[in-house]
Design a protein around this motif. Sequence first.
Motif, mmCIF file in Angstrom:
data_model
loop_
_atom_site.group_PDB
_atom_site.id
_atom_site.type_symbol
_atom_site.label_atom_id
_atom_site.label_comp_id
_atom_site.label_asym_id
_atom_site.label_seq_id
_atom_site.Cartn_x
_atom_site.Cartn_y
_atom_site.Cartn_z
ATOM 1 N N LEU A 146 -2.018 7.724 -6.377
ATOM 2 C CA LEU A 146 -2.782 6.474 -6.256
ATOM 3 C C LEU A 146 -3.383 6.099 -7.606
ATOM 4 C CD1 LEU A 146 -4.748 6.677 -2.863
ATOM 5 C CD2 LEU A 146 -2.556 5.600 -3.336
ATOM 6 N N ALA A 147 -3.955 7.096 -8.295
ATOM 7 C CA ALA A 147 -4.614 6.821 -9.575
ATOM 8 C C ALA A 147 -3.605 6.335 -10.622
ATOM 9 C CB ALA A 147 -5.327 8.077 -10.065
ATOM 10 N N ASN A 148 -2.367 6.877 -10.573
ATOM 11 C CA ASN A 148 -1.378 6.556 -11.615
ATOM 12 C C ASN A 148 -0.347 5.524 -11.176
ATOM 13 O OD1 ASN A 148 -2.683 8.485 -13.061
ATOM 14 N ND2 ASN A 148 -1.209 10.109 -12.589
ATOM 15 N N GLY A 149 -0.500 5.010 -9.953
ATOM 16 C CA GLY A 149 0.474 4.022 -9.460
ATOM 17 C C GLY A 149 1.867 4.601 -9.251
ATOM 18 N N GLN A 150 1.932 5.912 -8.914
ATOM 19 C CA GLN A 150 3.248 6.549 -8.691
ATOM 20 C C GLN A 150 3.571 6.635 -7.200
ATOM 21 O OE1 GLN A 150 2.210 10.236 -10.501
ATOM 22 N NE2 GLN A 150 3.033 9.693 -12.509
ATOM 23 N N ILE A 151 4.853 6.753 -6.895
ATOM 24 C CA ILE A 151 5.263 6.941 -5.492
ATOM 25 C C ILE A 151 5.228 8.440 -5.189
ATOM 26 C CG2 ILE A 151 7.179 6.688 -3.849
ATOM 27 C CD1 ILE A 151 8.080 4.276 -5.566
ATOM 28 N N PRO A 152 4.529 8.856 -4.118
ATOM 29 C CA PRO A 152 4.469 10.288 -3.805
ATOM 30 C C PRO A 152 5.857 10.871 -3.518
ATOM 31 C CG PRO A 152 2.874 9.048 -2.502
ATOM 32 C CD PRO A 152 3.742 8.041 -3.188
ATOM 33 N N LYS A 185 0.833 -1.206 0.000
ATOM 34 C CA LYS A 185 0.000 0.000 0.000
ATOM 35 C C LYS A 185 0.871 1.262 0.000
ATOM 36 C CE LYS A 185 -3.630 -2.208 -0.305
ATOM 37 N NZ LYS A 185 -4.485 -2.093 -1.484
ATOM 38 N N THR A 186 0.333 2.324 -0.570
ATOM 39 C CA THR A 186 1.047 3.603 -0.603
ATOM 40 C C THR A 186 1.012 4.240 0.781
ATOM 41 O OG1 THR A 186 0.536 3.950 -2.926
ATOM 42 C CG2 THR A 186 0.983 5.929 -1.621
ATOM 43 N N GLN A 213 -4.105 16.458 -3.325
ATOM 44 C CA GLN A 213 -4.296 16.184 -4.759
ATOM 45 C C GLN A 213 -3.154 15.314 -5.275
ATOM 46 O OE1 GLN A 213 -4.775 20.276 -5.944
ATOM 47 N NE2 GLN A 213 -6.966 20.021 -6.363
ATOM 48 N N HIS A 214 -1.946 15.589 -4.812
ATOM 49 C CA HIS A 214 -0.777 14.794 -5.234
ATOM 50 C C HIS A 214 -0.954 13.333 -4.790
ATOM 51 C CE1 HIS A 214 3.366 13.729 -6.085
ATOM 52 N NE2 HIS A 214 3.582 13.417 -4.811
#
Length: 338
Positions: free
Chosen positions: A300-306, A114-115, A294-295
């Motif tokens: 989460l939507a794009n599967g990126q690491i914050p 999970k993120t 928003q970030h």
Amino acid sequence: MKGALIGCGFFAQNQLHAWRDMDGVEIVALCDQNDERLRQCADDFAISRTYTDAAEMFAAGGFDFVDIATTAPSHRPLVTLAAEAGVHIICQKPFAETLADARAMVSAAASAGKTLMVHENFRWQSPIQAALQVVASGAIGDPFFGRFSFRSGYDVFSGQPYLAEGSRFIIEDLGIHILDIARAFLGDAHQISATTRRVNPNIKGEDVATMLLTHKGGATSVVDCSYATRRTPETFPQTLIEIDGTEGTLVLDAGYRLTVTGQISQSRDVAPPVLPWAQRPWHNIQESVLTIQQHFVTCLANGQIPATSGADNLQTLALVEAAYLSAAEGRTVSLADL
Ligand code: NAD
Ligand code: 89V
């Protein structure tokens, strides 16, 4: 995307306003051990599911992420519960009271797949983002020096009384943001030396800290913080910045004026907007709450690491720990030794 929020205190109001402003996100459940605060928040934001016990809320489920808006001592148990429940996590700063707790939380979220993002919002303030864009554009060349300065006499204790009570104050609460900003501009640091002192006799911790950082890329920075500085204009909660690069300089001055001197020179107003639910002088911080949330959702939507993930925040927390150690022992501390 559905979320739940734990901790309906002073700062969570901003987080709830920001979630309400965002398309495609809904906070469906609230939790606070304090029943009165919980009910007030539930009424103010029309959220019907309420819990005084976080474990019960996770057991009931029905949400994709949790926003942990409590103070640091509760973070590890709550993040652990969230990871076990298999939800994504955004957790307020200071992420943890110790590096060991922080590492355990990063590992719990990673094991759950999970993120985990830390709500480290200062670098998301729009004046800071504008300055970061100038440096990233190459307009001042390769930065070799930075000064990141937060000096104020603003009464933060009336809204956050716990800030007067801890044996640690300004580095842990505010310096953590400014150290993170230094990292955002100049990259990770590998050593730090710090001095601290307490000027205000009515608080327990230090309210002045001056820190010297050596960054891995070779730059040097000074991070200086004070809540014992009476000044005109009062600049709370602005971080004033100077960056010297091989091709020019950047200055973010009081009043949100960004001045770049280089091959192309310019001076412009980068003041943040005052969102409809915000109040001066907090509007700068309040806008960054919306931006960081928003970030989180975009990642989460794009599967990126914050950018301010739990793993990233270990570096900022290490600077906090190292600064306290340096001040206590009167020596330069290498982060590799922590
Ligand atoms: P607060 O004390 O006003 O609110 C915290 C709330 O959490 C309280 O209502 C408390 O009852 C609740 N709580 C604590 N443990 C709990 C648990 N285990 N389960 C359920 N509820 C629990 O604190 P605050 O001033 O809102 O600060 C919260 C956090 O936000 C702190 O870590 C602070 O450093 C941070 N903060 C961040 C910013 C920022 O700009 N990022 C600004 C201010 C505060
Ligand atoms: O942003 C914060 O963490 C706040 C304050 C600006 C008062 O230091 O606690």
